[in-house]
Design an enzyme around this catalytic site. Structure first.
Site, short mmCIF file in Angstrom:
data_model
loop_
_atom_site.label_atom_id
_atom_site.label_comp_id
_atom_site.label_asym_id
_atom_site.label_seq_id
_atom_site.Cartn_x
_atom_site.Cartn_y
_atom_site.Cartn_z
N TYR A 1 17.32 30.44 14.13
CA TYR A 1 16.35 30.65 13.07
C TYR A 1 16.84 30.03 11.76
O TYR A 1 16.07 29.36 11.05
CB TYR A 1 16.12 32.15 12.91
CG TYR A 1 15.13 32.55 11.84
CD1 TYR A 1 13.76 32.40 12.04
CD2 TYR A 1 15.57 33.11 10.65
CE1 TYR A 1 12.86 32.79 11.06
CE2 TYR A 1 14.68 33.51 9.67
CZ TYR A 1 13.32 33.34 9.88
OH TYR A 1 12.43 33.73 8.91
N LYS B 1 14.97 27.11 9.65
CA LYS B 1 14.50 27.36 8.29
C LYS B 1 15.21 26.47 7.27
O LYS B 1 14.63 26.12 6.23
CB LYS B 1 14.68 28.84 7.94
CG LYS B 1 13.68 29.75 8.66
CD LYS B 1 12.25 29.42 8.30
CE LYS B 1 11.26 30.45 8.84
NZ LYS B 1 9.87 30.14 8.46
#
Length: 283
Positions: free
Chosen positions: A153, A157
């Site tokens: 993640y 991001k």
């Protein structure tokens, strides 16, 4: 009245953004995997809403989403990239499927609609049509600083933050402003990992309500925000801040190729002169 696409609009932050844009009187094109969630939201909003359920990380679907907005309302003015997911796992245990899912939805799910929206705005600008377009991407504190147990993640991001900077630089000539937010809010993605911190208070200001993030998103998507681009904003409760990312730091130049044995003291000196990095979340 502007036409705005919001991805991941079926719940959480996306739903809050959609309601805020509706309150501001804009045309809305809402995307999510869940047609049922979109239908419920459209019914709640009423008015000028088009729902387009589907996989935002699919390149052709993203193109069709942009086309649907233009078909429905004659123009597209803003894209809010919000869709995301988590597949939390310590990095030594993460599977290929968990890695691919996080990168696909969080990063490609931003790149695909942005690519097709950008092509539309470029064509409009080259045809002499006035453009005042805005993109609001959704990165994360995990993407800015890293987060233990979220390597997949965090990497995705961080990619969103870099994509924001590049798109802002490339698209400015076409009057397209591209910014990103790193929100802190209580959503289905955060409620398990941060259950205690995310719990709503019994009274007073709920600092973790998703609705706190939406006013900045609405403003960044407005015509008024035409002088703001290539920025990442952290949003938490009533606080808004500008994230200060990677920048050139202290340097040493030998004027020649370094020898490996020379570099230990040089590197340590550079580190001593540089600001200490922010801590990784969970470290």
């Amino acid at each position: 009245m502007r036409t705005v696409i919001v991805t991941g609009a079926g719940q959480g932050l996306g739903r809050a953004h959609a309601l805020a844009f509706a309150a501001a009187g804009h045309h809305l094109v809402l995307n999510d995997l869940s047609a049922e969630a979109l239908d419920a939201l459209a019914k709640e909003i009423g008015g000028d809403v088009v729902t387009v359920p589907g996989d935002i990380a699919d390149w052709d679907f993203a193109a069709a989403l942009v086309g649907r907005a233009v078909e429905a309302f004659g123009r597209l003015d803003a894209l809010v990239n919000n869709a995301g997911l988590v597949r939390d796992r310590m990095f030594t245990n993460v599977t290929e499927d968990e890695w691919d899912a996080a990168v696909r939805v969080n990063l490609k799910g931003h790149a695909a609609p942005l690519r097709h929206a950008a092509a539309y705005w470029k064509a409009q600008a080259k045809a002499g049509t006035p453009v005042a377009a805005r993109v609001v991407n959704t990165t994360s504190g995990a993407g800015l600083l890293g987060s233990v147990g979220q390597a997949n993640y965090s990497a995705a991001k961080a990619g969103v933050a870099a994509l924001t900077l590049v798109a802002a630089a490339e698209l400015q000539r076409y009057h397209v402003c591209v910014n990103a937010i790193a929100p802190s809010a209580r959503t289905q993605m955060t409620e398990v990992a941060f259950a205690d911190a995310m719990r709503a208070p019994s009274s007073g200001f709920d600092a973790m309500a998703p609705e706190n993030v939406s006013p900045l998103v609405v403003w960044l998507a407005s015509e008024e925000a035409g002088d703001v681009t290539g920025r990442v904003f952290e949003v938490a409760g009533g606080q808004v801040s500008v994230a200060d990312g990677w920048r050139h730091g202290p340097a040493a130049d030998a004027g020649r190729r370094w020898e490996p044995a020379e570099l230990g003291p040089v590197v340590r000196s550079l580190i001593a002169d540089a600001p200490a990095p922010e801590a990784v979340y969970g470290a």
